[in-house]
Scaffold this motif. Structure first.
Motif, PDB file in Angstrom:
ATOM      1  N   GLU A   1      12.960 -14.460  -6.410  1.00  0.00           N
ATOM      2  CA  GLU A   1      14.281 -14.680  -6.985  1.00  0.00           C
ATOM      3  C   GLU A   1      14.968 -13.368  -7.382  1.00  0.00           C
ATOM      4  O   GLU A   1      16.184 -13.334  -7.573  1.00  0.00           O
ATOM      5  CB  GLU A   1      14.180 -15.602  -8.205  1.00  0.00           C
ATOM      6  N   ILE A   2      14.192 -12.303  -7.492  1.00  0.00           N
ATOM      7  CA  ILE A   2      14.778 -11.005  -7.828  1.00  0.00           C
ATOM      8  C   ILE A   2      15.768 -10.571  -6.754  1.00  0.00           C
ATOM      9  O   ILE A   2      16.789  -9.931  -7.048  1.00  0.00           O
ATOM     10  CB  ILE A   2      13.666  -9.954  -8.027  1.00  0.00           C
ATOM     11  N   PHE A   3      15.487 -10.929  -5.509  1.00  0.00           N
ATOM     12  CA  PHE A   3      16.417 -10.622  -4.414  1.00  0.00           C
ATOM     13  C   PHE A   3      17.809 -11.159  -4.751  1.00  0.00           C
ATOM     14  O   PHE A   3      18.814 -10.440  -4.648  1.00  0.00           O
ATOM     15  CB  PHE A   3      15.909 -11.241  -3.105  1.00  0.00           C
ATOM     16  N   GLU A   4      17.877 -12.410  -5.182  1.00  0.00           N
ATOM     17  CA  GLU A   4      19.167 -13.023  -5.506  1.00  0.00           C
ATOM     18  C   GLU A   4      19.788 -12.394  -6.755  1.00  0.00           C
ATOM     19  O   GLU A   4      21.011 -12.239  -6.837  1.00  0.00           O
ATOM     20  CB  GLU A   4      19.014 -14.529  -5.705  1.00  0.00           C
ATOM     21  N   ASP A   5      18.955 -12.025  -7.723  1.00  0.00           N
ATOM     22  CA  ASP A   5      19.470 -11.364  -8.931  1.00  0.00           C
ATOM     23  C   ASP A   5      20.193 -10.066  -8.572  1.00  0.00           C
ATOM     24  O   ASP A   5      21.270  -9.764  -9.100  1.00  0.00           O
ATOM     25  CB  ASP A   5      18.319 -11.050  -9.896  1.00  0.00           C
ATOM     26  N   ILE A   6      19.589  -9.301  -7.677  1.00  0.00           N
ATOM     27  CA  ILE A   6      20.172  -8.008  -7.306  1.00  0.00           C
ATOM     28  C   ILE A   6      21.437  -8.217  -6.486  1.00  0.00           C
ATOM     29  O   ILE A   6      22.435  -7.505  -6.668  1.00  0.00           O
ATOM     30  CB  ILE A   6      19.131  -7.149  -6.555  1.00  0.00           C
ATOM     31  N   VAL A   7      21.423  -9.212  -5.584  1.00  0.00           N
ATOM     32  CA  VAL A   7      22.642  -9.526  -4.828  1.00  0.00           C
ATOM     33  C   VAL A   7      23.761  -9.943  -5.781  1.00  0.00           C
ATOM     34  O   VAL A   7      24.913  -9.492  -5.644  1.00  0.00           O
ATOM     35  CB  VAL A   7      22.382 -10.637  -3.795  1.00  0.00           C
ATOM     36  N   ASP A   8      23.449 -10.780  -6.754  1.00  0.00           N
ATOM     37  CA  ASP A   8      24.460 -11.220  -7.727  1.00  0.00           C
ATOM     38  C   ASP A   8      25.040 -10.037  -8.487  1.00  0.00           C
ATOM     39  O   ASP A   8      26.244 -10.014  -8.799  1.00  0.00           O
ATOM     40  CB  ASP A   8      23.844 -12.219  -8.714  1.00  0.00           C
TER      41      ASP A   8
ATOM     42  N   ALA B   1      23.309  -0.702  -0.784  1.00  0.00           N
ATOM     43  CA  ALA B   1      24.011  -1.896  -1.267  1.00  0.00           C
ATOM     44  C   ALA B   1      24.754  -2.575  -0.114  1.00  0.00           C
ATOM     45  O   ALA B   1      24.779  -3.810  -0.017  1.00  0.00           O
ATOM     46  CB  ALA B   1      24.978  -1.512  -2.387  1.00  0.00           C
ATOM     47  N   ILE B   2      25.360  -1.783   0.751  1.00  0.00           N
ATOM     48  CA  ILE B   2      26.055  -2.348   1.920  1.00  0.00           C
ATOM     49  C   ILE B   2      25.050  -3.043   2.833  1.00  0.00           C
ATOM     50  O   ILE B   2      25.304  -4.156   3.329  1.00  0.00           O
ATOM     51  CB  ILE B   2      26.812  -1.237   2.676  1.00  0.00           C
ATOM     52  N   ARG B   3      23.910  -2.423   3.046  1.00  0.00           N
ATOM     53  CA  ARG B   3      22.876  -3.045   3.886  1.00  0.00           C
ATOM     54  C   ARG B   3      22.409  -4.372   3.296  1.00  0.00           C
ATOM     55  O   ARG B   3      22.144  -5.335   4.028  1.00  0.00           O
ATOM     56  CB  ARG B   3      21.689  -2.101   4.044  1.00  0.00           C
ATOM     57  N   LEU B   4      22.310  -4.423   1.967  1.00  0.00           N
ATOM     58  CA  LEU B   4      21.860  -5.655   1.326  1.00  0.00           C
ATOM     59  C   LEU B   4      22.886  -6.773   1.500  1.00  0.00           C
ATOM     60  O   LEU B   4      22.525  -7.928   1.742  1.00  0.00           O
ATOM     61  CB  LEU B   4      21.580  -5.401  -0.158  1.00  0.00           C
ATOM     62  N   LEU B   5      24.165  -6.446   1.396  1.00  0.00           N
ATOM     63  CA  LEU B   5      25.205  -7.453   1.624  1.00  0.00           C
ATOM     64  C   LEU B   5      25.135  -7.995   3.048  1.00  0.00           C
ATOM     65  O   LEU B   5      25.266  -9.210   3.278  1.00  0.00           O
ATOM     66  CB  LEU B   5      26.586  -6.864   1.361  1.00  0.00           C
TER      67      LEU B   5
ATOM     68  N   GLN C   1       8.927  -3.933  -9.708  1.00  0.00           N
ATOM     69  CA  GLN C   1       9.474  -5.173 -10.252  1.00  0.00           C
ATOM     70  C   GLN C   1       9.610  -5.100 -11.770  1.00  0.00           C
ATOM     71  O   GLN C   1      10.461  -5.759 -12.363  1.00  0.00           O
ATOM     72  CB  GLN C   1       8.583  -6.355  -9.858  1.00  0.00           C
ATOM     73  N   THR C   2       8.785  -4.275 -12.413  1.00  0.00           N
ATOM     74  CA  THR C   2       8.831  -4.158 -13.863  1.00  0.00           C
ATOM     75  C   THR C   2      10.001  -3.315 -14.356  1.00  0.00           C
ATOM     76  O   THR C   2      10.238  -3.245 -15.564  1.00  0.00           O
ATOM     77  CB  THR C   2       7.523  -3.531 -14.393  1.00  0.00           C
ATOM     78  N   MET C   3      10.756  -2.686 -13.428  1.00  0.00           N
ATOM     79  CA  MET C   3      11.801  -1.769 -13.888  1.00  0.00           C
ATOM     80  C   MET C   3      13.098  -1.833 -13.094  1.00  0.00           C
ATOM     81  O   MET C   3      14.021  -1.085 -13.368  1.00  0.00           O
ATOM     82  CB  MET C   3      11.266  -0.333 -13.837  1.00  0.00           C
ATOM     83  N   TYR C   4      13.200  -2.723 -12.106  1.00  0.00           N
ATOM     84  CA  TYR C   4      14.379  -2.712 -11.239  1.00  0.00           C
ATOM     85  C   TYR C   4      15.673  -2.916 -12.003  1.00  0.00           C
ATOM     86  O   TYR C   4      16.742  -2.441 -11.598  1.00  0.00           O
ATOM     87  CB  TYR C   4      14.230  -3.775 -10.139  1.00  0.00           C
ATOM     88  N   GLU C   5      15.602  -3.629 -13.148  1.00  0.00           N
ATOM     89  CA  GLU C   5      16.822  -3.923 -13.908  1.00  0.00           C
ATOM     90  C   GLU C   5      17.478  -2.666 -14.466  1.00  0.00           C
ATOM     91  O   GLU C   5      18.663  -2.679 -14.806  1.00  0.00           O
ATOM     92  CB  GLU C   5      16.489  -4.884 -15.061  1.00  0.00           C
ATOM     93  N   TYR C   6      16.733  -1.582 -14.551  1.00  0.00           N
ATOM     94  CA  TYR C   6      17.288  -0.332 -15.086  1.00  0.00           C
ATOM     95  C   TYR C   6      18.180   0.381 -14.064  1.00  0.00           C
ATOM     96  O   TYR C   6      18.862   1.339 -14.411  1.00  0.00           O
ATOM     97  CB  TYR C   6      16.163   0.627 -15.496  1.00  0.00           C
ATOM     98  N   TYR C   7      18.167  -0.037 -12.807  1.00  0.00           N
ATOM     99  CA  TYR C   7      18.769   0.762 -11.744  1.00  0.00           C
ATOM    100  C   TYR C   7      20.078   0.210 -11.192  1.00  0.00           C
ATOM    101  O   TYR C   7      20.638   0.783 -10.260  1.00  0.00           O
ATOM    102  CB  TYR C   7      17.748   0.965 -10.618  1.00  0.00           C
ATOM    103  N   GLY C   8      20.604  -0.858 -11.747  1.00  0.00           N
ATOM    104  CA  GLY C   8      21.922  -1.360 -11.349  1.00  0.00           C
ATOM    105  C   GLY C   8      22.004  -1.615  -9.851  1.00  0.00           C
ATOM    106  O   GLY C   8      21.096  -2.194  -9.248  1.00  0.00           O
ATOM    107  N   ILE C   9      23.090  -1.137  -9.230  1.00  0.00           N
ATOM    108  CA  ILE C   9      23.274  -1.375  -7.792  1.00  0.00           C
ATOM    109  C   ILE C   9      22.249  -0.615  -6.956  1.00  0.00           C
ATOM    110  O   ILE C   9      22.017  -0.961  -5.798  1.00  0.00           O
ATOM    111  CB  ILE C   9      24.708  -1.029  -7.328  1.00  0.00           C
ATOM    112  N   PHE C  10      21.628   0.420  -7.542  1.00  0.00           N
ATOM    113  CA  PHE C  10      20.617   1.167  -6.801  1.00  0.00           C
ATOM    114  C   PHE C  10      19.342   0.355  -6.600  1.00  0.00           C
ATOM    115  O   PHE C  10      18.469   0.734  -5.819  1.00  0.00           O
ATOM    116  CB  PHE C  10      20.303   2.488  -7.509  1.00  0.00           C
TER     117      PHE C  10
END
Length: 577
Positions: A150-157, A181-185, A473-482
């Motif tokens: 579900e983290i995939f969707e969190d980052i896309v959102d 970010a463009i690649r992810l979209l 996974q323990t830190m991805y939230e710190y990196y925003g769009i990165f």
């Protein structure tokens, strides 16, 4: 070294020993050959007599090239270039800034020198209280982490939330390309068929191409724009940016079939061919910023000296460009892209590689530079895997495995679960005493190692990929769009397509099916190349018939599809997932 009035020293043990012996703070200048404000700092500030006298009398001045020492830059950059930092003789940061004009620089230097001389104990106490970025990682209990799709969707959102609906791109200003970010979209569009994501990606790609960020006279992209509407560019042109943007525009064309996006990809290629390709193989690093030159039309530019091209060959950026050239070849079928990419691989292996030391960081004036950096080994190893999938040559896979084993031995952190940015044999001056764990590079490492696992069946590679993903996974939230680069790797790990491709090098139908396999927009595919003569025993071990070719056996996780013997069947299988 730059700054003619200052007795600059190189980063090294001699400079640090001198600072300790003379009990002087270090003035660290991090600059780059392409950086306009770095040149201004040399011309305005460091050429000022009073500034130079203060520095030469009271400081140990060290000048570092950002591109040649990304390890130093990662630890001391103060938010841009130039970086102007004052350090203790042990290499801890006391204070810093970016560009400082002469008058302010005099006050800056005098004040910090006084602070250093009068308050050493206080400085030491404050420095001891500062938590390092690795402290976030030290709190993670990796063995307890379970990968969460579900983290995939969190980052896309989060990308959608930060998307600039008026001008494209992300955030307000300044505007950077944000390639991952463009690649992810684009990937989210392929998975969901929701046009919203494709529109966001193509709006950004077209906005950049039709803005001041793109050089409409000589092609190529400038590094970034100051304003939200992609105006007021910073005029340097970087190999790394063009490598990432070429992949963006190639994927964007695959997904959209938009001819203008294809035109932009061709423009990047034209710029690279004319300005960055080294005839012996390899790509040059950058072209200098020159606002006056780039604002002229073609006739005006003919009367001026073009901005300097830095002819240093950086292995990490070359690895990225080789991968993008090969990917663009698969989309556009321009054989020069494949040939020059493979020529560059041969160049790096010949002049920048050893089995004991991995690849060096750069090659310049006939000599290879320092080694011991994860970034070079990682991106070049990935380029080798791309070459294996496209050229079908076993030698590229063998070199990729050699570099993978080298990275595990010299960079993997058994305690924290990720890869260090510097090898365990690297110099330990200043903050280099402690390794960093780059979020971006570790994300990419997870992608590389899972690819290599499914091609080689070496379980060690799978374990490393999983360990890295759990750590991040323990830190991805710190990196925003990165965090987009993590989402791409997580999805690749969980949802890739594994293709066992059985073929004959001499068979035209094999070439045609392989070409269609490469051309298909399915970013998370892994191709194991099985040539009927060279890999006969492996084909039989996998349970396939080496006499039946060409054939593509596609598996999605544990679900394997019937073999595809023609492009229509193959594309139909990929389109359903």
């Amino acid at each position: 070294m730059g700054g003619t009035k200052i007795n600059w020293l190189e980063w090294g043990s001699e400079a640090f020993a001198k600072a300790k012996k003379e009990d002087k703070p270090i003035l660290l200048d991090i600059s780059a050959v392409w950086c306009h404000w770095c040149h201004r700092m040399d011309e305005d500030t460091y050429s000022d007599n009073e500034v130079a006298n203060i520095i030469n009398e009271k400081f140990i001045p060290i000048k570092v090239d950002n591109d040649k020492r990304p390890d130093v830059n990662a630890r001391y950059n103060m938010g841009g270039w130039p970086t102007t930092a004052v350090l203790t003789p042990e290499g801890e940061t006391i204070a810093g800034a970016t560009y400082i004009p002469p008058v302010q620089m005099k006050h800056f230097l005098e004040d910090l020198y006084d602070v250093y001389k009068k308050d050493k104990s206080e400085i030491k106490n404050k420095l001891s209280q500062i938590s390092r970025r690795e402290s976030i990682m030290s709190l993670a209990k990796i063995e307890e982490v379970k990968l969460n799709p579900e983290i995939f969707e969190d980052i896309v959102d989060n990308l959608v939330l930060n998307f600039d609906m008026e001008y494209g791109g992300f955030g307000i200003e300044p505007k950077f390309p944000s390639s991952e970010a463009i690649r992810l979209l684009l990937l989210k569009y392929r998975k969901s068929k929701n046009e919203q994501y494709l529109k966001m990606a193509t709006k950004t790609l077209l906005a950049m191409y039709n803005s001041e960020m793109y050089d409409k006279v000589e092609n190529g992209f400038f590094r970034y724009c100051v304003r939200r509407n992609w105006t007021e560019p910073h005029y340097e042109k970087m190999l790394e940016d063009h490598a990432e943007l070429l992949r963006n525009y190639a994927e964007g064309y695959q997904a959209s079939k938009d001819e203008e996006i294809k035109k932009a990809a061709l423009g990047i290629i034209k710029y690279a061919q004319e300005k960055l390709e080294n005839k012996e193989g390899g790509f040059f690093g950058s072209q200098d910023a020159d606002e006056e030159y780039y604002k002229l039309d073609l006739e005006g530019r003919k009367k001026k000296t073009p901005p300097l091209i830095d002819k240093t060959i950086y292995v990490n950026w070359n690895g990225k460009m080789v991968s993008s050239y090969l990917y663009a070849f698969s989309v556009l079928q321009d054989t020069h892209l494949k040939e020059f990419a493979l020529k560059t691989i041969d160049f790096v292996l010949k002049d920048c590689y050893s089995q004991e030391g991995g690849v060096c960081h750069f090659y310049a004036t006939g000599k290879k530079g320092m080694g011991g950096l994860l970034t070079d080994n990682l991106y070049f190893a990935s380029a080798l895997l791309d070459a294996y999938e496209i050229a079908g040559e076993q030698k590229y896979l063998e070199k990729a495995k050699e570099l993978a084993d080298f990275m595990i031995k010299n960079f993997f952190d058994k305690e924290k679960g990720g890869f260090r940015d510097i090898s365990n044999k690297h110099e330990n001056l200043g903050k280099l005493e402690k390794a960093e764990h780059s979020f971006i590079e570790n994300s990419f490492a997870a992608r590389f190692f899972v690819r290599l696992y499914y091609i080689t069946d070496n379980e060690e590679y799978h374990k490393k990929s999983e360990a890295v993903l759990k750590l991040l996974q323990t830190m991805y939230e710190y990196y925003g769009i990165f965090a987009a680069t993590y989402a791409l790797s997580l999805d690749f790990y969980l949802n890739h397509a594994m293709v066992n491709f059985i073929y004959s090098k001499k068979d035209e139908k094999s070439k045609s099916l392989h070409s269609e396999l490469l051309k298909a927009y399915y970013p998370s595919k892994i191709i194991r190349m099985l040539e009927v003569n060279e890999n006969k025993s492996q084909i039989e071990k996998l349970g396939y018939d080496p006499n039946t070719f060409p054939a593509a056996f596609v598996c999605f996780g544990t679900m394997c599809m019937p073999p595809a013997f023609n492009p229509e069947k193959l594309l139909g299988i990929l389109a359903k997932q």
